[in-house]
Design a protein around this motif. Structure first.
Motif, PDB file in Angstrom:
ATOM      1  N   HIS A  96       0.784  -1.310   0.025  1.00 23.63           N
ATOM      2  CA  HIS A  96       0.058   0.153  -0.156  1.00 23.63           C
ATOM      3  C   HIS A  96       1.043   1.174  -0.088  1.00 23.63           C
ATOM      4  O   HIS A  96       1.956   1.300   0.611  1.00 23.63           O
ATOM      5  N   VAL A  97       0.426   2.360  -0.699  1.00 27.39           N
ATOM      6  CA  VAL A  97       1.337   3.398  -0.922  1.00 27.39           C
ATOM      7  C   VAL A  97       0.347   4.824  -0.386  1.00 27.39           C
ATOM      8  O   VAL A  97      -0.758   4.991  -0.622  1.00 27.39           O
ATOM      9  N   PHE A  98       1.088   5.515   0.424  1.00 27.99           N
ATOM     10  CA  PHE A  98       0.575   6.838   0.950  1.00 27.99           C
ATOM     11  C   PHE A  98       1.529   8.009   0.122  1.00 27.99           C
ATOM     12  O   PHE A  98       2.616   7.934   0.358  1.00 27.99           O
ATOM     13  N   TYR A  99       1.101   8.561  -0.667  1.00 26.98           N
ATOM     14  CA  TYR A  99       1.626   9.890  -1.486  1.00 26.98           C
ATOM     15  C   TYR A  99       1.735  10.910  -0.390  1.00 26.98           C
ATOM     16  O   TYR A  99       0.836  11.558   0.317  1.00 26.98           O
ATOM     17  N   VAL A 113      11.001   9.293  -8.922  1.00 28.66           N
ATOM     18  CA  VAL A 113       9.474   8.542  -8.986  1.00 28.66           C
ATOM     19  C   VAL A 113       9.073   9.556  -9.791  1.00 28.66           C
ATOM     20  O   VAL A 113       8.247   8.914 -11.006  1.00 28.66           O
ATOM     21  N   THR A 114       9.177  10.840 -10.224  1.00 30.12           N
ATOM     22  CA  THR A 114       8.993  11.524 -11.402  1.00 30.12           C
ATOM     23  C   THR A 114      10.074  12.209 -12.104  1.00 30.12           C
ATOM     24  O   THR A 114       9.978  12.988 -12.956  1.00 30.12           O
ATOM     25  N   SER A 115      11.271  11.658 -11.723  1.00 32.62           N
ATOM     26  CA  SER A 115      12.604  12.147 -12.298  1.00 32.62           C
ATOM     27  C   SER A 115      12.684  13.730 -12.084  1.00 32.62           C
ATOM     28  O   SER A 115      13.327  14.372 -12.931  1.00 32.62           O
ATOM     29  N   GLY A 116      12.199  14.132 -11.175  1.00 29.69           N
ATOM     30  CA  GLY A 116      12.271  15.484 -10.742  1.00 29.69           C
ATOM     31  C   GLY A 116      11.114  16.456 -11.577  1.00 29.69           C
ATOM     32  O   GLY A 116      11.401  17.625 -11.447  1.00 29.69           O
ATOM     33  N   TYR A 117      10.390  15.810 -12.648  1.00 30.91           N
ATOM     34  CA  TYR A 117       9.483  16.648 -13.429  1.00 30.91           C
ATOM     35  C   TYR A 117       8.137  17.462 -12.814  1.00 30.91           C
ATOM     36  O   TYR A 117       7.708  18.188 -13.045  1.00 30.91           O
ATOM     37  N   PHE A 118       8.086  16.627 -11.385  1.00 31.23           N
ATOM     38  CA  PHE A 118       6.850  17.099 -10.721  1.00 31.23           C
ATOM     39  C   PHE A 118       7.104  16.674  -9.241  1.00 31.23           C
ATOM     40  O   PHE A 118       7.480  15.523  -9.083  1.00 31.23           O
ATOM     41  N   PRO A 119       6.730  17.574  -8.279  1.00 31.49           N
ATOM     42  CA  PRO A 119       6.933  17.010  -7.063  1.00 31.49           C
ATOM     43  C   PRO A 119       5.964  15.812  -6.496  1.00 31.49           C
ATOM     44  O   PRO A 119       4.759  16.022  -6.708  1.00 31.49           O
ATOM     45  N   LEU A 120       6.353  14.811  -5.869  1.00 25.70           N
ATOM     46  CA  LEU A 120       5.818  13.637  -5.659  1.00 25.70           C
ATOM     47  C   LEU A 120       6.849  12.755  -4.700  1.00 25.70           C
ATOM     48  O   LEU A 120       8.079  12.732  -5.051  1.00 25.70           O
ATOM     49  N   GLY A 121       6.277  12.353  -3.717  1.00 25.89           N
ATOM     50  CA  GLY A 121       6.874  11.241  -2.785  1.00 25.89           C
ATOM     51  C   GLY A 121       6.025  10.281  -2.218  1.00 25.89           C
ATOM     52  O   GLY A 121       4.726  10.571  -2.453  1.00 25.89           O
ATOM     53  N   GLY A 122       6.294   9.582  -1.390  1.00 32.13           N
ATOM     54  CA  GLY A 122       5.278   8.436  -0.899  1.00 32.13           C
ATOM     55  C   GLY A 122       6.010   7.777   0.171  1.00 32.13           C
ATOM     56  O   GLY A 122       7.169   7.625   0.500  1.00 32.13           O
ATOM     57  N   VAL A 123       5.303   6.969   0.788  1.00 27.12           N
ATOM     58  CA  VAL A 123       5.710   5.804   1.683  1.00 27.12           C
ATOM     59  C   VAL A 123       4.787   4.459   1.188  1.00 27.12           C
ATOM     60  O   VAL A 123       3.605   4.474   1.268  1.00 27.12           O
ATOM     61  N   VAL A 124       5.463   3.371   1.035  1.00 27.20           N
ATOM     62  CA  VAL A 124       5.163   2.015   0.907  1.00 27.20           C
ATOM     63  C   VAL A 124       5.130   1.356   2.077  1.00 27.20           C
ATOM     64  O   VAL A 124       5.932   1.335   2.861  1.00 27.20           O
ATOM     65  N   ILE A 125       3.784   0.936   2.305  1.00 30.97           N
ATOM     66  CA  ILE A 125       3.562   0.446   3.908  1.00 30.97           C
ATOM     67  C   ILE A 125       3.285  -1.054   4.060  1.00 30.97           C
ATOM     68  O   ILE A 125       2.396  -1.664   2.976  1.00 30.97           O
ATOM     69  N   SER A 126       3.856  -1.830   4.726  1.00 32.73           N
ATOM     70  CA  SER A 126       3.522  -3.367   4.915  1.00 32.73           C
ATOM     71  C   SER A 126       2.010  -3.774   5.177  1.00 32.73           C
ATOM     72  O   SER A 126       1.484  -3.059   6.086  1.00 32.73           O
ATOM     73  N   GLU A 127       1.540  -4.840   4.356  1.00 30.23           N
ATOM     74  CA  GLU A 127       0.125  -5.131   4.592  1.00 30.23           C
ATOM     75  C   GLU A 127      -0.063  -5.430   6.124  1.00 30.23           C
ATOM     76  O   GLU A 127      -0.999  -5.401   6.760  1.00 30.23           O
TER      77      GLU A 127
END
Length: 470
Positions: free
Chosen positions: A120-123, A298-312
């Motif tokens: 699961h991903v939280f952006y 994740v976007t190669s710097g073309y747009f601000p984005l990050g996130g956390v991948v979380i254990s099920e």
């Protein structure tokens, strides 16, 4: 959807005007008090592939790939088109009570590359907010499970985890915190896993044993019931591309699992191709963390984005708890931004079909060619992995002591390299390179040749000024 109109260049502006405006109105990041709000930095006008052009029109190899992030290179029309098309279709939606399709599809794609049961991903908006989110999730998780005292965070010297209050509190570089406050009551710092600066007479294996022993003893001293998480970069990027001893991270992971301490792998730099994999934790280091943070590539710097991948497993623990109404009161205006997620999907397409394999092929050559710089007497060590590396300069090779050197030696090398056609990232006595993943062998040769000359010119400067006599 109508075809994208032919791209037109952004209206050109006089570089001198930009410098004047910056000096009068722009507050730069990481400023010194003596020049805050009154400085202009090197102006970059455009980029193309692995190259950028500065305000004077000089073409430079973008050695740091922006800030570890321009993984697919500058001026990729595919990403510009996706950005344009998604903005026309849906420019924004509030994540509080609506969602968009690109964010759901990207979460599926990211989960498919993550190790273990991270599904699961939280952006977020970038790396700092990704780490902040992981830590706040740990706090929420332990509160819901009736363990409000289990909140301390283990970090390490040499670490860099962000600039928001809690993430910055984890940073382990002295200059990051000399004049800044932090949540010091929540963070416990451990020794930097830097084999180059291990005690004299200690083997790398012995140093790894020391680090693991220190970690275990810290838990025994504080109590596992008070420690919520360990946060660590697989490779400490801004600390100087510190590659840890073999097996060290897996041993730390085992101790965390045995003590119910969440292992957060900070892959803001190492994810999305930098080491030849979408995530390095599993494929490169054999880890199955509880959470992975990501951003930058994740976007190669073309747009601000990050996130956390979380254990099920963590999410299932929450769903089974006795507090189904407990609210994870955390989110950002631009969480799951549709444009950022659409750009990331196309970026991932390019990585999967083109650049992961290319990185795996050229990375050994990149590391080998940079290693030849160790023949220069100023260079103490060249280290790295994948397409990230550091050249560390030392006063002498017996002590590996950087302290007697001019503290601006990295900036001196950068300036010479800039004159020769290469931008590097100077870090006191170090120079860091992490070029776009599209770099070719010939371009690697150009980069190393310029860097060699830049270091040689710096050695001449230091000798002439009596700063160094190597």
């Amino acid at each position: 959807m109508a075809a994208m109109r032919e791209a037109k260049p952004v209206e050109s502006r006089d570089p001198e005007d930009a410098v004047d405006l910056a000096t009068r109105h722009l507050v730069q990041p990481w400023p010194y008090a003596g020049s805050v709000g009154a400085e202009a930095r090197a102006l970059i006008g455009e980029g193309d592939g692995i190259y950028i052009t500065d305000g004077s029109g000089k073409k430079l190899i973008d050695g740091p790939a922006g800030m570890w992030c321009i993984n697919i290179g500058h001026r990729r029309e595919e990403l510009a088109r996706v950005m344009y098309q998604q903005a026309l279709q849906l420019s924004y939606n509030t994540p509080w009570y609506t969602m968009n399709a690109p964010s759901a599809e990207l979460a599926r794609r990211i989960a498919g590359h993550a190790p273990g049961d991270l599904s699961h991903v939280f952006y977020t908006t970038g790396g700092s907010t990704a780490v902040e989110t992981a830590l706040r999730f740990m706090q929420f998780y332990n509160n819901v499970r009736g363990r409000p005292e289990k909140k301390l965070i283990l970090s390490r010297g040499g670490a860099y985890h962000g600039s928001t209050y809690l993430s910055a509190s984890l940073n382990g570089r002295p200059r990051d915190r000399d004049w800044m406050d932090g949540a010091d009551d929540l963070v416990v710092k451990l020794t930097a896993p830097n084999p180059f600066h291990r005690p004299q007479g200690v083997t790398k294996e012995g140093f790894a044993d020391f680090l693991v022993g220190e970690f275990r003893h810290t838990i025994e001293r504080i109590g596992a019931d008070r420690i919520g998480a360990f946060v660590g970069e697989p490779i400490q990027a801004s600390g100087g591309v510190i590659v840890p001893p073999d097996g060290y991270l897996r041993r730390i992971r085992e101790i965390c699992r045995a003590n119910d301490i969440l292992y957060v792998s900070d892959e803001v730099v190492t994810a999305f191709g930098r080491l030849g994999s979408v995530f390095a934790s599993g494929e490169v280091f054999g880890l199955d963390p509880d959470m992975i943070t990501f951003a930058k590539g994740v976007t190669s710097g073309y747009f601000p984005l990050g996130g956390v991948v979380i254990s099920e497993r963590l999410l299932e623990d929450l769903r089974r708890s006795n507090h189904p109404d407990a609210l994870f009161g955390h989110g950002l205006t631009y969480t799951s931004h549709p444009i950022g997620c659409a750009v990331a999907l196309k970026n991932l397409d390019i990585l999967e079909t083109e650049l992961l394999a290319h990185t795996q092929q050229v990375a050994p050559y990149f590391q080998a060619q940079l290693k030849t710089l160790e023949a220069l007497p100023l260079v103490g060590e060249v280290r790295g992995m994948g397409l990230m590396a550091c050249v560390e300069c030392v006063a002498d090779r017996e002590s590996n002591d950087p302290l007697e050197l001019d503290k601006d030696v990295g900036k001196r090398i950068d300036q010479h390299c800039h004159d020769l056609g290469l931008l590097v990232r100077p870090l006191i006595n170090m120079c860091v390179m992490s070029p776009p993943l599209t770099i070719t062998r010939d371009q690697i040769d150009d980069m190393v040749s310029i860097l060699r000359e830049g270091i040689s010119r710096t050695m001449d400067d230091l000798r002439r000024e009596g700063v160094w006599n190597g």
